[in-house]
Write a protein that holds these residues in place. Sequence first.
Motif, short mmCIF file in Angstrom:
data_model
loop_
_atom_site.label_atom_id
_atom_site.label_comp_id
_atom_site.label_asym_id
_atom_site.label_seq_id
_atom_site.Cartn_x
_atom_site.Cartn_y
_atom_site.Cartn_z
N ASP A 174 52.29 21.56 42.05
CA ASP A 174 51.79 22.87 41.64
C ASP A 174 51.70 23.83 42.83
O ASP A 174 51.93 25.04 42.68
CB ASP A 174 50.42 22.74 40.97
N ILE A 175 51.36 23.31 44.00
CA ILE A 175 51.34 24.14 45.21
C ILE A 175 52.74 24.68 45.47
O ILE A 175 52.92 25.86 45.82
CB ILE A 175 50.82 23.34 46.42
N GLU A 176 53.74 23.84 45.30
CA GLU A 176 55.12 24.28 45.52
C GLU A 176 55.58 25.23 44.42
O GLU A 176 56.31 26.19 44.70
CB GLU A 176 56.04 23.06 45.62
N PHE A 177 55.16 25.01 43.19
CA PHE A 177 55.53 25.93 42.10
C PHE A 177 55.01 27.34 42.37
O PHE A 177 55.75 28.31 42.24
CB PHE A 177 54.96 25.43 40.76
N ILE A 178 53.73 27.43 42.76
CA ILE A 178 53.18 28.77 42.97
C ILE A 178 53.78 29.42 44.21
O ILE A 178 54.01 30.62 44.25
CB ILE A 178 51.63 28.76 43.04
N GLY A 179 54.09 28.61 45.23
CA GLY A 179 54.74 29.17 46.42
C GLY A 179 56.11 29.71 46.10
O GLY A 179 56.49 30.81 46.54
N LEU A 180 56.88 28.97 45.33
CA LEU A 180 58.24 29.39 44.97
C LEU A 180 58.19 30.65 44.11
O LEU A 180 58.94 31.61 44.35
CB LEU A 180 58.95 28.26 44.23
N GLY A 181 57.32 30.66 43.10
CA GLY A 181 57.21 31.84 42.25
C GLY A 181 56.76 33.07 43.03
O GLY A 181 57.27 34.18 42.82
N ALA A 182 55.80 32.87 43.95
CA ALA A 182 55.28 34.00 44.73
C ALA A 182 56.34 34.59 45.65
O ALA A 182 56.40 35.81 45.83
CB ALA A 182 54.06 33.55 45.54
N LEU A 183 57.19 33.74 46.22
CA LEU A 183 58.25 34.26 47.09
C LEU A 183 59.17 35.22 46.33
O LEU A 183 59.66 36.20 46.88
CB LEU A 183 59.09 33.11 47.66
N PHE A 184 59.38 34.95 45.03
CA PHE A 184 60.32 35.75 44.24
C PHE A 184 59.61 36.70 43.27
O PHE A 184 60.28 37.33 42.45
CB PHE A 184 61.23 34.83 43.44
N HIS A 185 58.29 36.83 43.33
CA HIS A 185 57.59 37.53 42.26
C HIS A 185 57.98 39.00 42.13
O HIS A 185 57.87 39.58 41.05
CB HIS A 185 56.06 37.39 42.42
N ASP A 186 58.45 39.62 43.20
CA ASP A 186 58.79 41.04 43.14
C ASP A 186 60.30 41.31 43.20
O ASP A 186 60.71 42.47 43.40
CB ASP A 186 58.11 41.80 44.28
N VAL A 187 61.13 40.28 43.03
CA VAL A 187 62.58 40.51 43.18
C VAL A 187 63.13 41.45 42.12
O VAL A 187 64.19 42.06 42.31
CB VAL A 187 63.37 39.18 43.17
N GLY A 188 62.42 41.59 40.99
CA GLY A 188 62.88 42.53 39.97
C GLY A 188 62.95 43.96 40.48
O GLY A 188 63.72 44.79 39.95
N LYS A 189 62.17 44.27 41.52
CA LYS A 189 62.21 45.62 42.09
C LYS A 189 63.54 45.93 42.75
O LYS A 189 63.88 47.10 42.96
CB LYS A 189 61.07 45.79 43.09
N LEU A 190 64.30 44.87 43.08
CA LEU A 190 65.63 45.10 43.67
C LEU A 190 66.58 45.74 42.67
O LEU A 190 67.60 46.31 43.06
CB LEU A 190 66.22 43.78 44.17
N LYS A 191 66.25 45.67 41.39
CA LYS A 191 67.09 46.26 40.35
C LYS A 191 66.65 47.68 39.98
O LYS A 191 67.29 48.32 39.15
CB LYS A 191 67.08 45.38 39.09
N LEU A 192 65.55 48.14 40.56
CA LEU A 192 65.04 49.48 40.24
C LEU A 192 65.65 50.52 41.17
O LEU A 192 65.99 50.22 42.32
CB LEU A 192 63.52 49.50 40.38
N PRO A 193 65.79 51.77 40.71
CA PRO A 193 66.29 52.85 41.57
C PRO A 193 65.38 53.02 42.79
O PRO A 193 64.15 53.02 42.65
CB PRO A 193 66.24 54.09 40.66
N SER A 194 65.96 53.17 43.95
CA SER A 194 65.17 53.28 45.18
C SER A 194 64.27 54.51 45.16
O SER A 194 63.20 54.50 45.78
CB SER A 194 66.10 53.33 46.40
N LEU A 217 62.71 42.09 34.82
CA LEU A 217 63.96 42.18 35.59
C LEU A 217 64.05 41.03 36.58
O LEU A 217 65.15 40.50 36.83
CB LEU A 217 64.02 43.53 36.32
N GLY A 218 62.92 40.65 37.15
CA GLY A 218 62.91 39.53 38.08
C GLY A 218 63.30 38.23 37.41
O GLY A 218 64.05 37.42 37.96
N LYS A 219 62.79 38.02 36.20
CA LYS A 219 63.14 36.82 35.46
C LYS A 219 64.64 36.77 35.19
O LYS A 219 65.28 35.72 35.35
CB LYS A 219 62.37 36.77 34.14
N GLU A 220 65.22 37.91 34.80
CA GLU A 220 66.65 37.96 34.53
C GLU A 220 67.45 37.67 35.79
O GLU A 220 68.50 37.02 35.76
CB GLU A 220 67.03 39.33 33.96
N PHE A 221 66.96 38.17 36.91
CA PHE A 221 67.59 37.94 38.21
C PHE A 221 67.63 36.45 38.52
O PHE A 221 68.68 35.88 38.86
CB PHE A 221 66.80 38.68 39.29
#
Length: 401
Positions: A174-194, A217-221
């Motif tokens: 579970d420690i690794e699950f939350i660490g992995l999810g947290a690293l990517f939690h905002d990647v959906g912003k990479l698909k938003l207009p700057s 968007l992050g989930k789709e990524f």
Amino acid sequence: MPVAWKDHPFLFSSFRLKQQAQIELIKKLGIDSVYVDIDKSDVPPLETPAEAATAANDVTELEQLHQQMEHNKTEQIEVLRKMRRDLNKAEESFDRSLARMRSLINKLRSRPLNAVQEAQELVADITEELLASSNLVLHLMSDQKKDDGIYYHSLNVAVLSMLVAKELEWPRQDIEFIGLGALFHDVGKLKLPSQILRKQEALTAPEQNLLNQHPVLGKEFIKLANDFPEQAMEVILNHHEYLDGTGSPRGLKAEDISQIAQLAAAINQYDVLCHPTVANSVARTPYAALGYLYKYSKGKLNQEFIGKMIKLLGIYPPGSVVELTSGQFGIVMSVNLSKLLLPRILVYDPMVPKDQAPIIDLESEGLQITRCIQPNALPEKIYKYLNPRERISYYFGSETQ
């Protein structure tokens, strides 16, 4: 005392007098005058200082006291060096993790599977350090390297989430699950207009609605990579959901939000308060951010997790600017997780070179924090000396014995 730090046996050039022998030692330093602030005294001046000084005037006694103080100061300097070595080790680990974070985010668009594999390796390494380390210390990291905030924010949320999960005695997986999810939690912003992400004025309603969709968007990524753990995916999708159903993007309620996502939401909110992305929002100090969460998050964020985070960071988290009972100003540099009420403070002393500024243990010096203050309330010379961080980043280390 208007004399170089190395030319006297006291730890500070400014300190509270506690015994007559200290005065006699100062007299023997060969200096013409010292500055005394009677207003800060908590006892009246002695009526017969000559009588009080009689015992302290014994030359042998004074020499012994001087030697003992010099010895104590030398020991304290070595302790400071050890603290700085520990801090430097944590800085090196932080920089390596930040570089790996930058690399995996850059690979996410072109090689998502490779990016996820690298993230899993990074999280596994951090987890191994966390679980293997004893006497954990949470350090304030420097912010000298200017970079896109997504790296710092994501690593901050990941590290703090994993630390709290460890304190909650969650299993390693579970420690690794939350660490992995947290690293990517905002990647959906990479698909938003700057222009939305960098807009200085308030967002329009359509723009805010689009921003609120970044978890989806992050989930789709991340779905581009095969076999991404569902538990970690919930962090990405639900880190802005609130227990009362007022969150986004789906307005879930407590029973539909996993414990892992609830913890990530609490940690994410704390870091956002310290580093707001919303136009016209004022960044809170770590101390104020924790106070705000404690006061206003009831019903929205998991209170057990908020309490554990406050206990983990201490009453005065790293990065807090404080005033001590001695009247000195300092910045909290680290919190020993086994001594939460006794943070290490880097103290301003105008007679000590900035690169040798003492980092003190409140317990050993008999000092306490009287208040936490906004960095911009400091006089300019103290502000430059303490160098409060614009970006608050944390990393952990194991204190050497």
